[in-house]
Enzyme design. Structure first.
Site, PDB file in Angstrom:
ATOM      1  N   THR A 188       1.015  -1.144   0.130  1.00 46.91           N
ATOM      2  CA  THR A 188       0.196  -0.138  -0.012  1.00 46.91           C
ATOM      3  C   THR A 188       0.907   1.293  -0.051  1.00 46.91           C
ATOM      4  O   THR A 188       1.990   1.158   0.678  1.00 46.91           O
ATOM      5  CB  THR A 188      -0.731   0.044   1.217  1.00 46.91           C
ATOM      6  OG1 THR A 188       0.016   0.109   2.399  1.00 46.91           O
ATOM      7  CG2 THR A 188      -1.599  -1.079   1.445  1.00 46.91           C
ATOM      8  N   GLU A 333      -5.767  -4.615  -0.752  1.00 50.55           N
ATOM      9  CA  GLU A 333      -6.086  -5.581   0.017  1.00 50.55           C
ATOM     10  C   GLU A 333      -7.052  -6.466  -0.801  1.00 50.55           C
ATOM     11  O   GLU A 333      -7.653  -7.448  -0.011  1.00 50.55           O
ATOM     12  CB  GLU A 333      -6.378  -5.264   1.362  1.00 50.55           C
ATOM     13  CG  GLU A 333      -5.027  -4.571   2.310  1.00 50.55           C
ATOM     14  CD  GLU A 333      -5.169  -3.007   1.955  1.00 50.55           C
ATOM     15  OE1 GLU A 333      -5.624  -2.637   0.998  1.00 50.55           O
ATOM     16  OE2 GLU A 333      -4.703  -2.431   2.718  1.00 50.55           O
ATOM     17  N   LYS A 446     -17.556  11.003  14.784  1.00 45.00           N
ATOM     18  CA  LYS A 446     -18.165  10.185  15.799  1.00 45.00           C
ATOM     19  C   LYS A 446     -18.981  10.632  17.042  1.00 45.00           C
ATOM     20  O   LYS A 446     -18.048  11.025  17.772  1.00 45.00           O
ATOM     21  CB  LYS A 446     -17.331   8.889  16.309  1.00 45.00           C
ATOM     22  CG  LYS A 446     -16.733   8.015  15.132  1.00 45.00           C
ATOM     23  CD  LYS A 446     -15.596   7.210  15.321  1.00 45.00           C
ATOM     24  CE  LYS A 446     -14.837   6.796  14.205  1.00 45.00           C
ATOM     25  NZ  LYS A 446     -13.880   7.517  13.415  1.00 45.00           N
ATOM     26  N   TRP A 451     -22.926   8.506  13.731  1.00 52.84           N
ATOM     27  CA  TRP A 451     -21.733   9.103  12.836  1.00 52.84           C
ATOM     28  C   TRP A 451     -22.260  10.240  11.955  1.00 52.84           C
ATOM     29  O   TRP A 451     -23.426  10.123  11.637  1.00 52.84           O
ATOM     30  CB  TRP A 451     -21.559   8.089  11.749  1.00 52.84           C
ATOM     31  CG  TRP A 451     -20.334   7.085  12.369  1.00 52.84           C
ATOM     32  CD1 TRP A 451     -19.745   6.961  13.565  1.00 52.84           C
ATOM     33  CD2 TRP A 451     -19.826   5.862  11.845  1.00 52.84           C
ATOM     34  NE1 TRP A 451     -19.113   5.914  13.983  1.00 52.84           N
ATOM     35  CE2 TRP A 451     -19.055   5.252  12.828  1.00 52.84           C
ATOM     36  CE3 TRP A 451     -20.190   5.018  10.765  1.00 52.84           C
ATOM     37  CZ2 TRP A 451     -18.351   4.075  12.694  1.00 52.84           C
ATOM     38  CZ3 TRP A 451     -19.463   4.126  10.370  1.00 52.84           C
ATOM     39  CH2 TRP A 451     -18.403   3.344  11.288  1.00 52.84           C
TER      40      TRP A 451
END
Lengths: 556, 556
Positions: A188, A333, A446, A451
Site C-alpha cells: 500500500t 487488499e 463519531k 456518525w
C-alpha cells in the site's frame, strides 16, 4: 461420499498456458510515442518470452521458488512477461510503485528482500540513487533504453533484458504449485506509517481474473481491446493482464506516455473499446479532446477506480463522446475488485444516475457487512451507515510481516477478530446491494454513538454561493466524544457562519450541524491532491485555528 | 514467503447467501401452463424456503451431512430450492433422470443409496412402480399435485413438500464445509453398461458457475432472463441455477410443459433474452412458430448443447426469428461446460459460419489435448484428428464407486493414466483453439495407424442423390486392423457401389474409401434417435449382411 472431480490447482502457469495457446493470436500492444509504430507482441510470443525470462532468472540469476523479484516498470509487454514468468516459475512478482517517495521505495525493497529488480531504462534515475542503501539487491535487469552510466557504481550485477533472455528455450517446465502459494506482492502507499504488503496467491489471482471477465464486471472477450492506463504497479493493474490470459482480450499499454495527447492518440489509432483508469487521466483527456479533437468513437466503456469519478466528468464523457463510465471500488487488499457498478435493468437514463454514481454491487466473491458506531452490523436500508468490512477468496486476511515471519500481521484496526478486512471506508448499502461510500472511517465524526459524514457536510457547504471550499473535521468533545469543526474558504469577504449553519439545517438534523467554525485560506492537500484532514486536526490541536462556537450544546 | 489472502472456501452456501441478498429481487418463474398465471418467487424467497427445507430435512427426515437425497422433478422453483438447500446443508443433491428406463432408475437410486426422494406429484406414476424394490428409501416428499394413492402401499413415509417446510425458521446456520466436499451427484445415461455417477464438489460447482456467467460463455448479468429448457436432471441444468445465484439473472422454468406451444407462449409472455436447450426442442419451436406465430423478438441467443445443432436449424432460427444459436459442448463428466462457440471478431456473417458450426473454444478452466491413433498428442492444425482428453477443476477424475468405497472408479477407457478424462469424442482443434468434433471414438475406423471418420463418409454418401441414408462402421481387417463397411439405404432401386466409391474418391484419399459395401432397409437407431452402429457391427459379425467387396487391398 466424496467428490470425483479432478484436483487441479488454479495457478498462473495454467493461465499462461491457456492464454498463449487458445488465444495465441491476441496481442499486447505497447505505445512507443509514435502513433505509426506501436510495438505489438502476440500472446504466443509472450508465452515463449516468459519461458525465456524464467530460464534466465533461474539459470543466470539464481531465482528459485519463493524468491521475490521486484519490477520498477511502466505498463509494457516486458512487464506482462514478468507478470507471467515470475509466478509461473514459483517466484513472487513484487511490483514497485514508481510514485512512492524514495524512502518508502527503499523500505519496500528491503522489506520484501528483493534480490533481483527488473527496471525500465527510463526509470533508472529513480532507482540509481536508492542503490547505495540496498546491499542485498544482487541483480538489476534493465529493459529498454536508459542511461546505464547511472548504475556505474552499483554493487549489483547489471543485465540487459533482451540479451539476458535471447537464445534460451521458449518452453519451460513450470513447476507444480499449490494454488495457495504466494504469487505476487503489492505494498500500500499508506499516507501514515510504513507501507504494508499484501501477498496474492495463485488462487486469488485466478479467481479475481475470472471475476474481471464476468459479464457483470468488465465483460471481456477475445477480440476486445482494453487500454490499461491503470499502472501495472497498482494492485496488479486491477487484474487486467491475468484476465487477458483467461479470455484473450487484447491489451493496449501506454508505457510511460500518460499525457492526454498520447492517450487521445492511442484511442484514435488503436481503437480500444474499453479503458481502465483513475478519474484524473480522463479529466485531462476531456480537455485534450476539446482542444484537439480525435476520433474516440471506438471507446464505449471506462472503468474508473482509485477514487470516485466526479459526476460532471461522468456526464461530460457520456454526452460529448459517448463514453460510459462504470465505477469500481477496491483497494490493494481486495485484489482490487470489490464492487462494479451496473444499474439495475429497466431504468431510464436519468433513473440510472444514482446507481452509476454509487460504487456498485459486490460480486459473489466479496461478502460485505457494515459495522456501525457501536460495533454491531447495520441493515442494508440505503441509509444506515457503517464501516465496510469484506471477506472473500481474493481479500487479504493480514499483511506480510517480512522475511522470516511465519504469520501475517493482523493489526486490529485493519482486520476484525473474525478475520474480515476492515476497509476504512464508511458508507451505506441499499436493499438490492448497491454500495454508496461517504467517508473514510478516519474522517467520519463519531458523535454520541452516531456518525456524522464529513463529506456530506462539505458537499452541502460547497453548494452555498459564499463558500469556495470547505473541509469538516472531528474535534474532541467531552460530552459527545467528537463534534464537527467546519473549516471554510469563503468565496470572497467573510464567512457568515450562522447563515451557513441555517443552510445546512435545511437538509440535516440538528445534532448533525457543526457548532465549531473557522475560516482558512485553503484546504491542505496530500501529494495526490486529496484533502489532508490530519493537517487541519493537528492545527486545531495546536491552537492554530481561530474557532467560533455558535451554540454550546448542539443537542439542545 | 506465504500468501496473506483469506482462506475462504467456495461453497454453495456462500453462493446462496449472495444470491438471496445482493440479488434478493431477482426471480424464479415456473410455468403453470397458463400464460396469465406464471408462478413467481424472488431469490430472497428461494433463500428463506431453502432454509426451511433444510430444517425439515434435518429435523424431520434425519438428513445429515453427506446424506444423498434424490430429486425426481421437472424444472421448477422447488427443484431450485433443493439445488440450494441440499449442498448448503452439507448433503448431496442427486438429480434423478426422468427419462431413464425403469431398471436404470432403480439402479441409480440403489447405487447412490438415496434414503429420501423429493418428487413432483406429476411424476408419481413413474416412481410408484419402482418402490417395491427400493427398501432403503425412507422418505418420499411430494411437491405439487399428484395421485397420492399411488403410494398407498409404500414402505417409505410420505410427506407433502409445503406442509413439511411450513412454519420452520427462514434462516439456517449453514455448516462450514470444505470446498472439495461432495455437493451433487449425476449419473450418465450410458447406452452400454450401468450408469456411472459423477460427484460434483462445491468447488467445481462454484468455478463452473462463474464460467457460465463469463462474457465468453453465457454472459449473464442481473436483469437478464434465461429460459432453462435443459432439464434440471441433466448435468445440474448446465449450471444455470447456481450461476443465477452468482450474477442474479432471472430463471424461467418450464416445469413439465415442454411442448412447442407452451415454449412459444413462455417466450412471448415472459420475454427471456436467452434459452438453453437441446436442438430438438428448437426444431419443434420452429414448426410451431410457422403455424402459429408469436412475438419471440426478446429471445436473441440460444445455447445449444447435448448434440450439435444442424446447420439448417441454426440458419432458420437466425433468418426467420433473429435468434442466434451458440454451440456448447460438454458431458456429465465435464459439469458440463467444455466449450462455447463465439466466432473470432472481425468476420463477415458468412465467414462466421464455420466457427458457429464448430463446438467452439475451451475456457481457461478446461485444458485439452488430442490423442491420436498411436497414443501420441496431435497438433492443433485443424486437420489432425484425435480423441479429445480434458483436464480441469470441474472435470471428473473418476466415477463414484458406491456406498462404502474410498476411491473413485477409474476405468482405463475413460481416464488416462495421468488422470485426464477421455471424452470418447474424436475431432480436430484449429491453431486458434476451436474444437470440431467429427466422431465418437467407438465409431471411428482405425485403419493402419490412421483414423477414418465414419461421420465424414456418411455425410458424403448422403450427399449423393441415389442414397437416402448411410451408416459406415468398422469391420475387422487382418492387415489394417479395421476397414470401413458402407451400409447404404438407396433412394430407390439398387445402389451402384462403384459409382458411390468414385463419388467419395473426389473428396477423399484412396485409403479412406470403403471397399466393403452392403445395402440395408434402414439404419438402426437408439431410443434417442441416434445411429445405433453396434447393431450393424453385430449383424456383420453374425454374417447377417450381404457384403460386396470392390477391391481386395484398398492401399494399392
Amino acid at each position: 461420499m466424496f467428490s470425483t472431480m479432478q484436483d487441479v490447482p488454479l495457478t498462473v502457469a495454467r493461465m499462461l498456458r491457456h492464454g498463449s495457446t487458445i488465444h495465441a493470436t491476441s496481442t499486447v500492444t505497447t505505445w512507443t510515442g509514435d502513433p505509426a509504430a506501436p510495438h505489438r507482441r502476440t500472446f504466443a510470443e509472450i508465452g515463449r518470452r516468459s519461458a525465456q525470462l524464467a530460464h534466465a532468472l533461474r539459470d543466470e540469476l539464481g531465482v528459485t521458488p519463493r524468491s521475490v523479484v521486484g519490477t520498477l516498470m511502466w505498463n509494457n509487454a516486458e512487464h506482462v512477461e514478468a507478470y507471467c514468468a515470475l509466478p509461473a516459475m514459483g517466484a513472487v512478482l513484487h511490483t514497485l510503485n514508481l510514485r512512492l517517495p524514495a524512502h518508502q521505495l527503499r523500505y519496500v525493497i528491503q522489506h520484501a528482500d528483493d534480490r533481483v529488480i527488473i527496471v525500465n531504462g527510463s526509470v533508472l534515475p529513480l532507482l540509481a540513487p536508492l542503490l547505495p542503501g540496498l546491499d542485498r539487491v544482487e541483480h538489476i535487469v534493465v529493459s529498454g533504453p536508459g542511461d546505464l552510466s547511472l548504475l556505474a557504481g552499483a554493487r549489483a550485477r547489471v543485465h540487459a533484458y533482451e540479451e539476458l533472455i535471447a537464445g534460451r528455450p521458449t518452453t519451460y517446465d513450470w513447476p507444480q504449485l499449490d494454488e495457495r502459494d504466494p504469487a505476487a506482492l503489492c505494498y500500500t502507499s499508506g499516507t501514515t506509517g510504513d507501507p504494508k504488503g499484501t501477498v496474492y496467491s495463485h488462487r486469488s489471482i485466478h479467481l479475481h481474473a475470472m471475476q474481471v471477465n464476468m459479464a457483470e464486471s468488465m465483460a471481456f472477450t477475445a477480440g476486445d481491446t482494453s487500454l490499461a492506463l491503470v499502472p501495472m504497479f497498482h494492485v496488479l493493474s486491477w487484474g487486467m493482464p491475468h484476465a487477458a490470459l483467461l479470455s484473450g482480450f487484447n491489451l493496449l499499454l501506454p508505457d510511460r506516455f500518460l499525457q492526454p495527447g498520447h492517450i487521445a492518440d492511442m484511442i484514435a489509432t488503436e481503437r480500444p473499446c474499453h479503458a481502465a483508469a483513475v478519474p484524473t487521466l480522463f479529466q485531462g483527456l476531456l480537455h485534450e479532446l476539446a482542444e484537439r479533437p480525435r476520433d474516440v468513437s471506438a471507446l464505449t466503456t471506462v472503468t474508473i477506480g482509485g477514487s470516485a469519478c466526479p459526476e460532471p466528468l461522468m456526464r461530460a464523457l457520456d454526452e460529448r463522446h459517448g463514453i460510459r463510465v462504470a465505477h469500481a471500488w477496491g483497494m490493494t487488499e481486495t485484489s482490487p475488485l470489490g464492487t462494479t457498478s451496473q444499474p439495475p435493468p429497466g431504468l431510464t437514463p436519468e433513473e440510472e444516475w444514482p446507481y452509476r454514481l454509487s460504487q456498485g454491487r459486490f460480486p459473489a466473491g466479496v461478502e460485505a457487512r457494515l459495522i456501525g458506531p457501536d460495533g454491531t452490523e447495520m441493515p442494508w436500508d440505503g441509509s444506515s451507515a457503517g464501516e465496510l468490512e469484506v471477506r472473500g477468496p481474493w481479500i487479504a486476511g493480514g499483511y506480510w510481516a517480512g522475511a522470516g515471519s511465519t504469520e501475517p500481521e493482523r493489526p486490529a484496526d485493519r482486520f476484525s477478530p473474525d478475520g474480515w478486512l476492515r476497509t476504512g471506508d464508511v458508507g451505506t448499502i441499499t436493499p438490492d446491494g448497491y454500495l454508496r461510500l461517504t467517508d473514510r472511517a478516519k474522517d467520519v465524526i463519531k458523535s454520541g454513538g452516531e456518525w456524522i459524514s464529513s463529506v456530506e457536510l462539505e458537499g452541502l457547504l460547497m453548494g452555498h454561493p459564499s463558500v469556495r471550499e470547505a473541509a469538516v473535521v472531528a474535534v474532541p468533545d467531552e460530552r459527545w466524544g467528537e463534534r464537527p469543526l467546519a473549516c471554510v474558504v469563503p468565496a470572497d469577504g467573510e464567512a457568515d457562519y450562522a447563515a451557513l449553519r441555517d443552510h445546512l439545517g435545511e437538509k440535516l438534523a440538528r445534532w448533525q450541524l457543526p457548532e465549531h467554525w473557522t475560516t482558512i485560506e485553503e484546504v491542505p492537500r496530500t501529494s495526490v491532491g486529496k484533502y489532508d484532514k490530519k493537517v487541519l486536526r493537528a492545527r486545531y490541536a495546536e491552537g492554530g485555528l481561530t474557532v467560533t462556537t455558535l451554540v454550546p450544546d448542539p443537542r439542545q
